[in-house]
Design a protein around this motif. Sequence first.
Motif, PDB file in Angstrom:
ATOM      1  N   GLU A   1      -2.984  -6.411 -14.084  1.00 34.89           N
ATOM      2  CA  GLU A   1      -3.848  -5.992 -12.985  1.00 34.89           C
ATOM      3  C   GLU A   1      -3.315  -6.478 -11.644  1.00 34.89           C
ATOM      4  N   THR A   2      -3.520  -5.660 -10.632  1.00 32.57           N
ATOM      5  CA  THR A   2      -3.331  -6.077  -9.255  1.00 32.57           C
ATOM      6  C   THR A   2      -4.512  -5.571  -8.446  1.00 32.57           C
ATOM      7  N   SER A   3      -4.854  -6.275  -7.399  1.00 37.06           N
ATOM      8  CA  SER A   3      -5.974  -5.859  -6.555  1.00 37.06           C
ATOM      9  C   SER A   3      -5.810  -6.468  -5.183  1.00 37.06           C
ATOM     10  N   TRP A   4      -6.203  -5.721  -4.162  1.00 33.57           N
ATOM     11  CA  TRP A   4      -6.081  -6.227  -2.805  1.00 33.57           C
ATOM     12  C   TRP A   4      -7.238  -5.736  -1.946  1.00 33.57           C
ATOM     13  N   LYS A   5      -7.407  -6.400  -0.820  1.00 34.88           N
ATOM     14  CA  LYS A   5      -8.456  -6.055   0.135  1.00 34.88           C
ATOM     15  C   LYS A   5      -7.828  -5.783   1.498  1.00 34.88           C
ATOM     16  N   VAL A   6      -8.413  -4.844   2.219  1.00 37.21           N
ATOM     17  CA  VAL A   6      -8.021  -4.553   3.602  1.00 37.21           C
ATOM     18  C   VAL A   6      -9.292  -4.602   4.437  1.00 37.21           C
ATOM     19  N   GLY A   7      -9.325  -5.484   5.412  1.00 41.67           N
ATOM     20  CA  GLY A   7     -10.546  -5.638   6.189  1.00 41.67           C
ATOM     21  C   GLY A   7     -11.636  -6.314   5.379  1.00 41.67           C
ATOM     22  N   ARG A   8     -12.869  -6.050   5.737  1.00 45.02           N
ATOM     23  CA  ARG A   8     -14.000  -6.728   5.087  1.00 45.02           C
ATOM     24  C   ARG A   8     -14.548  -5.960   3.894  1.00 45.02           C
TER      25      ARG A   8
ATOM     26  N   ASP B   1      -3.490   9.623  -3.411  1.00 41.15           N
ATOM     27  CA  ASP B   1      -2.222   9.029  -2.974  1.00 41.15           C
ATOM     28  C   ASP B   1      -1.914   7.756  -3.761  1.00 41.15           C
ATOM     29  N   VAL B   2      -2.904   6.881  -3.923  1.00 41.77           N
ATOM     30  CA  VAL B   2      -2.686   5.641  -4.680  1.00 41.77           C
ATOM     31  C   VAL B   2      -2.347   5.960  -6.129  1.00 41.77           C
ATOM     32  N   ALA B   3      -3.097   6.888  -6.737  1.00 43.94           N
ATOM     33  CA  ALA B   3      -2.860   7.242  -8.139  1.00 43.94           C
ATOM     34  C   ALA B   3      -1.485   7.867  -8.335  1.00 43.94           C
ATOM     35  N   LYS B   4      -1.102   8.757  -7.439  1.00 48.19           N
ATOM     36  CA  LYS B   4       0.201   9.421  -7.561  1.00 48.19           C
ATOM     37  C   LYS B   4       1.345   8.414  -7.452  1.00 48.19           C
ATOM     38  N   ARG B   5       1.258   7.493  -6.501  1.00 42.15           N
ATOM     39  CA  ARG B   5       2.317   6.502  -6.336  1.00 42.15           C
ATOM     40  C   ARG B   5       2.385   5.541  -7.521  1.00 42.15           C
TER      41      ARG B   5
ATOM     42  N   LEU C   1       1.815  -1.231  -8.539  1.00 41.69           N
ATOM     43  CA  LEU C   1       2.112  -1.034  -7.117  1.00 41.69           C
ATOM     44  C   LEU C   1       2.124  -2.365  -6.378  1.00 41.69           C
ATOM     45  N   LYS C   2       2.989  -2.477  -5.404  1.00 41.07           N
ATOM     46  CA  LYS C   2       3.022  -3.663  -4.575  1.00 41.07           C
ATOM     47  C   LYS C   2       1.876  -3.626  -3.558  1.00 41.07           C
ATOM     48  N   MET C   3       1.352  -4.792  -3.244  1.00 40.77           N
ATOM     49  CA  MET C   3       0.288  -4.888  -2.262  1.00 40.77           C
ATOM     50  C   MET C   3       0.810  -4.443  -0.903  1.00 40.77           C
ATOM     51  N   PRO C   4       0.108  -3.545  -0.213  1.00 42.79           N
ATOM     52  CA  PRO C   4       0.612  -3.052   1.076  1.00 42.79           C
ATOM     53  C   PRO C   4       0.618  -4.135   2.148  1.00 42.79           C
ATOM     54  N   ARG C   5       1.448  -3.925   3.141  1.00 50.17           N
ATOM     55  CA  ARG C   5       1.547  -4.881   4.246  1.00 50.17           C
ATOM     56  C   ARG C   5       0.202  -4.972   4.980  1.00 50.17           C
ATOM     57  N   GLY C   6      -0.219  -6.177   5.264  1.00 47.68           N
ATOM     58  CA  GLY C   6      -1.477  -6.388   5.966  1.00 47.68           C
ATOM     59  C   GLY C   6      -2.663  -6.601   5.044  1.00 47.68           C
ATOM     60  N   ALA C   7      -2.495  -6.338   3.744  1.00 51.98           N
ATOM     61  CA  ALA C   7      -3.578  -6.532   2.784  1.00 51.98           C
ATOM     62  C   ALA C   7      -3.576  -7.970   2.268  1.00 51.98           C
TER      63      ALA C   7
ATOM     64  N   TYR D   1     -12.957  -2.739   2.296  1.00 56.53           N
ATOM     65  CA  TYR D   1     -12.103  -1.844   1.499  1.00 56.53           C
ATOM     66  C   TYR D   1     -11.305  -2.645   0.484  1.00 56.53           C
ATOM     67  N   SER D   2     -11.323  -2.206  -0.779  1.00 53.25           N
ATOM     68  CA  SER D   2     -10.555  -2.891  -1.818  1.00 53.25           C
ATOM     69  C   SER D   2     -10.021  -1.893  -2.834  1.00 53.25           C
ATOM     70  N   VAL D   3      -8.890  -2.240  -3.431  1.00 54.64           N
ATOM     71  CA  VAL D   3      -8.240  -1.421  -4.456  1.00 54.64           C
ATOM     72  C   VAL D   3      -8.000  -2.291  -5.689  1.00 54.64           C
ATOM     73  N   GLU D   4      -8.286  -1.751  -6.852  1.00 50.04           N
ATOM     74  CA  GLU D   4      -8.045  -2.454  -8.119  1.00 50.04           C
ATOM     75  C   GLU D   4      -7.280  -1.514  -9.050  1.00 50.04           C
ATOM     76  N   ILE D   5      -6.136  -1.969  -9.564  1.00 48.02           N
ATOM     77  CA  ILE D   5      -5.312  -1.157 -10.462  1.00 48.02           C
ATOM     78  C   ILE D   5      -5.078  -1.924 -11.758  1.00 48.02           C
ATOM     79  N   GLU D   6      -5.285  -1.254 -12.876  1.00 46.96           N
ATOM     80  CA  GLU D   6      -5.042  -1.851 -14.185  1.00 46.96           C
ATOM     81  C   GLU D   6      -4.121  -0.935 -14.987  1.00 46.96           C
ATOM     82  N   LEU D   7      -3.149  -1.530 -15.652  1.00 47.28           N
ATOM     83  CA  LEU D   7      -2.308  -0.834 -16.616  1.00 47.28           C
ATOM     84  C   LEU D   7      -2.616  -1.422 -17.981  1.00 47.28           C
ATOM     85  N   VAL D   8      -3.088  -0.584 -18.897  1.00 44.21           N
ATOM     86  CA  VAL D   8      -3.483  -1.039 -20.230  1.00 44.21           C
ATOM     87  C   VAL D   8      -2.508  -0.440 -21.246  1.00 44.21           C
ATOM     88  N   GLN D   9      -1.840  -1.301 -21.996  1.00 35.81           N
ATOM     89  CA  GLN D   9      -0.808  -0.854 -22.932  1.00 35.81           C
ATOM     90  C   GLN D   9      -1.278  -1.032 -24.369  1.00 35.81           C
TER      91      GLN D   9
END
Length: 251
Positions: free
Chosen positions: A140-147, A242-246, A93-99, A149-157
């Motif tokens: 892996e991708t990961s981003w933070k929003v504010g102080r 929502d994050v998982a589905k996208r 997933l692409k990092m959302p705007r503002g993150a 909240y953070s999201v970490e996504i890994e795709l393992v092949q």
Amino acid sequence: MPDAPAASDAPDAAAPRPRRRGRTALLIVGAAVLGLVAGTCGGYLVQADRAPTKLPPLSQPTLPQGRGDGPEPLSAAQDRQVKTGGDLRKLLLKMPRGAKKAEWVPDDGWIDLAAYAERFDKPRVAFPNLVGEEFRRAAETSWKVGRTYSVEIELVQFRQVDSISAEDANSDAQYWADEKDHSHSWNIPGTGDGMAYVHDRPDTKPGYLPLYSAEAHAWRGDIAMEIWIYDSKPIPKKTIIDVAKRQMEQL
């Protein structure tokens, strides 16, 4: 000779792989890469010393062509092997705007075998298990929003020559997620057996804000998806699903 692993650290084929820890520092190991380069150079040197092999003549007998219309080849968009065999990072997933990009993510977005094994609570068990599961690569991708909240996504092949390792990895991750107390789980729409989890009990430490977490695990083909969300307040069901589905739609 290094010490043999303790009996409690020995891999157990009947048990799931060790529990995956939360966010950890990355371990970069260059020895395997250097060994690969050295082996490749040695192969070139051996080949250079050999006498050239005589090539067959260019003219070959004409083979009869089959009659009738065969199936049309799949387009690049339809052929999943083309999609997942390329740059795995492009499926994240692409990092959302503002993150903002998280500082713990490797600059190139790749996680090697040693670094991925270090993310388990028993790396000495996880490493040989991952080798046996035919670990291929991870992104892996990961981003933070504010102080907080953070999201970490890994795709393992996985290579999946001898087994469906992505499905096994997904089952192990869900096993440990189900083991956590004060948790709720839901199916991820469109994934079959993909699951999302929200953990209501935060990790606490004196002097620090509480850390709530949610996670999601699913698989498709030879890729296992892992998502972790952290915040100082409870994470809604809608957020993790929502994050998982996208992300699964990207696969």
